[in-house]
Design an enzyme around this catalytic site. Structure first.
Site, PDB file in Angstrom:
ATOM      1  N   GLU A 145       0.851  -1.187   0.000  1.00 52.19           N
ATOM      2  CA  GLU A 145       0.000   0.000   0.000  1.00 52.19           C
ATOM      3  C   GLU A 145       0.889   1.240   0.000  1.00 52.19           C
ATOM      4  OE1 GLU A 145      -2.626   2.367   3.313  1.00 52.19           O
ATOM      5  OE2 GLU A 145      -2.778   0.183   3.295  1.00 52.19           O
ATOM      6  N   LYS A 171     -10.740  -1.191   7.615  1.00 51.49           N
ATOM      7  CA  LYS A 171      -9.453  -1.020   8.282  1.00 51.49           C
ATOM      8  C   LYS A 171      -9.707  -0.474   9.681  1.00 51.49           C
ATOM      9  CE  LYS A 171      -6.584   2.539   7.328  1.00 51.49           C
ATOM     10  NZ  LYS A 171      -5.455   3.325   6.755  1.00 51.49           N
ATOM     11  N   ARG A 223       0.717  10.495   0.656  1.00 46.93           N
ATOM     12  CA  ARG A 223       1.147  11.541   1.583  1.00 46.93           C
ATOM     13  C   ARG A 223       2.338  12.328   1.044  1.00 46.93           C
ATOM     14  NH1 ARG A 223       1.477   8.171   7.289  1.00 46.93           N
ATOM     15  NH2 ARG A 223      -0.616   7.258   7.233  1.00 46.93           N
TER      16      ARG A 223
END
Length: 209
Positions: free
Chosen positions: A42, A129, A46
């Site tokens: 993943e 999640k 950012r």
């Protein structure tokens, strides 16, 4: 995460969560993760080069690469255009979920409360999640949330390290564990790809037990 996403993960129990600040690290990182036995990764949105990092890693061929920290439908579109096979968000956003369905990619929204979990269920999702997992109570929180929602699967992420990994993997409700310790920005800055490969191999072995 839907059944389609479970297929994307291909049985992987540990998902490396990556914050990659330099595009030059993407290729060697993909090689190190694959050499350690990782099947997926993943890439968090950012950093300025996140899309190019995702595209480079997705082209490696040995990894199913997804996009993390996706906050808006527009980011989801960009991630999928860059090659993301799945999308992960830190929280539940109905517009992001709808966009991912429109794009035909699995989405894993973050939840931290029973209310958020019910919203995810109402949206037709079966995997979420738990984030930030350790900060919201760790295994105790996961078990408490899983008990009234036996149809839900979890990908706990946030604050989890190798010391906690086995405990999470032992939970029947856990599909996979997201981990940022496998390849930290410090590892990448130092070019410590052998260490990334070692940590990944250890985590993959733990997931196989």
């Amino acid at each position: 995460m839907t059944a389609e996403a479970a297929a994307v993960l291909d049985g992987a129990r540990v998902v490396p969560v990556l914050t990659v600040r330099q595009l030059a690290a993407a290729g060697p990182l993909a090689e190190a993760l694959a050499a350690g036995g990782a099947r997926c990764a993943e890439v968090t949105f950012r950093t300025p080069d996140a899309e190019q990092v995702l595209k480079t890693m997705a082209a490696h061929g040995g990894l199913a690469v997804g996009a993390g920290t996706v906050l808006t439908p527009e980011q989801a579109e960009r991630a999928v255009a860059a090659g993301a096979r799945f999308v992960v968000s830190p929280g539940f956003d109905a517009e992001v979920v709808d966009k991912c369905r429109e794009l035909g990619v699995p989405v894993v929204p973050g939840i931290a409360t029973a209310t958020e979990l019910m919203r995810a269920l109402r949206a037709g999702l079966t995997t979420v999640k738990l984030f930030p997992a350790e900060a919201v109570g760790g295994l105790r929180a996961l078990r408490a949330l899983a008990a009234p929602f036996p149809q839900m699967r979890f990908m706990p992420t946030g604050g989890i390290g190798p010391e906690q990994l086995a405990g999470y993997l032992a939970e029947p409700a856990v599909l996979a564990v997201g981990g940022s310790w496998l390849a930290t920005p410090a590892h990448l800055d130092a070019g410590a790809y052998a260490e990334i490969r070692r940590l990944t191999a250890e985590a993959v072995e733990a997931g196989a037990r």
